[in-house]
Scaffold this motif. Structure first.
Motif, PDB file in Angstrom:
ATOM      1  N   THR A  58     104.023  35.085  20.164  1.00  0.00           N
ATOM      2  CA  THR A  58     103.461  33.974  19.402  1.00  0.00           C
ATOM      3  C   THR A  58     104.429  32.802  19.496  1.00  0.00           C
ATOM      4  O   THR A  58     105.638  32.978  19.296  1.00  0.00           O
ATOM      5  CB  THR A  58     103.251  34.370  17.923  1.00  0.00           C
ATOM      6  N   HIS A  60     105.029  28.985  17.997  1.00  0.00           N
ATOM      7  CA  HIS A  60     104.652  27.962  17.018  1.00  0.00           C
ATOM      8  C   HIS A  60     105.424  26.691  17.370  1.00  0.00           C
ATOM      9  O   HIS A  60     106.665  26.666  17.298  1.00  0.00           O
ATOM     10  CB  HIS A  60     104.953  28.399  15.585  1.00  0.00           C
ATOM     11  N   THR A  62     107.096  23.262  16.992  1.00  0.00           N
ATOM     12  CA  THR A  62     107.704  22.564  15.859  1.00  0.00           C
ATOM     13  C   THR A  62     107.947  21.086  16.122  1.00  0.00           C
ATOM     14  O   THR A  62     108.090  20.319  15.173  1.00  0.00           O
ATOM     15  CB  THR A  62     109.050  23.211  15.468  1.00  0.00           C
ATOM     16  N   GLU A  82     100.896  23.294  16.146  1.00  0.00           N
ATOM     17  CA  GLU A  82      99.970  24.208  16.802  1.00  0.00           C
ATOM     18  C   GLU A  82     100.662  25.531  17.125  1.00  0.00           C
ATOM     19  O   GLU A  82     101.886  25.598  17.251  1.00  0.00           O
ATOM     20  CB  GLU A  82      99.413  23.581  18.081  1.00  0.00           C
ATOM     21  N   THR A  83      99.846  26.582  17.280  1.00  0.00           N
ATOM     22  CA  THR A  83     100.337  27.914  17.603  1.00  0.00           C
ATOM     23  C   THR A  83      99.547  28.472  18.774  1.00  0.00           C
ATOM     24  O   THR A  83      98.325  28.283  18.849  1.00  0.00           O
ATOM     25  CB  THR A  83     100.191  28.855  16.385  1.00  0.00           C
ATOM     26  N   LYS A  85      99.005  32.166  20.939  1.00  0.00           N
ATOM     27  CA  LYS A  85      99.274  33.600  20.975  1.00  0.00           C
ATOM     28  C   LYS A  85      98.985  34.106  22.384  1.00  0.00           C
ATOM     29  O   LYS A  85      97.881  33.925  22.890  1.00  0.00           O
ATOM     30  CB  LYS A  85      98.408  34.330  19.951  1.00  0.00           C
ATOM     31  N   HIS A 104     109.751  25.038  20.073  1.00  0.00           N
ATOM     32  CA  HIS A 104     108.891  26.029  19.426  1.00  0.00           C
ATOM     33  C   HIS A 104     109.722  27.158  18.855  1.00  0.00           C
ATOM     34  O   HIS A 104     110.864  27.381  19.259  1.00  0.00           O
ATOM     35  CB  HIS A 104     107.811  26.552  20.364  1.00  0.00           C
TER      36      HIS A 104
END
Length: 136
Positions: A58, A60, A62, A82-83, A85, A104
């Motif tokens: 995952t 994420h 930043t 936003e993320t 996976k 991230h």
């Protein structure tokens, strides 16, 4: 409770990354927990090699704007908040755009023998340019 006030910044290893990439480890896998977490900062044009994770990953975002691409040619442009996976075993790469940095938090669950990452060959300049073109 353990209060960790800061971690050292390390330059990412050149054999796994293209360009200047910096890491701050947040958590390393240690039994019984198997979480690995890091803040990763990519300068413009910097990116990971192709790689996969036994239990997925995952990401994420930043800060900044970046790219995440897969072997089947799918590429997404990502930005702060936003993320993404990546499922177990999916070969992928991620990094900044040609003009912007990207940071991230990377989260992986290890396989009991480490973080479960299989590192592969570098993303070529041609593959990177194609990803940029596809997401403009």
């Amino acid at each position: 409770m353990e209060h960790i006030t800061r971690t050292s910044t390390a330059k990412a290893p050149a054999e796994r990354f293209t360009g200047d990439v910096y890491l701050n480890m947040i958590e390393t896998p240690a039994e019984p927990a198997r979480l690995a977490a890091a803040l990763v900062r990519f300068t413009p044009g910097a990116r990971t090699n192709w790689h996969s994770h036994a239990n997925g990953q995952t990401l994420h975002i930043t800060d900044g704007v970046g790219l995440v691409g897969t072997r089947d040619g799918e590429v997404v442009r990502v930005s702060a908040g936003e993320t993404v996976k990546c499922p177990p075993g999916e070969e992928h790469w991620h990094g900044g755009t040609d003009t912007t940095l990207m940071a991230h938090i990377a989260l992986v669950v290890g396989d009991g023998q480490g973080d479960g990452t299989t590192w592969l060959e570098p993303v070529t300049d041609e593959e990177y340019a194609a990803a940029l073109d596809a997401t403009r």
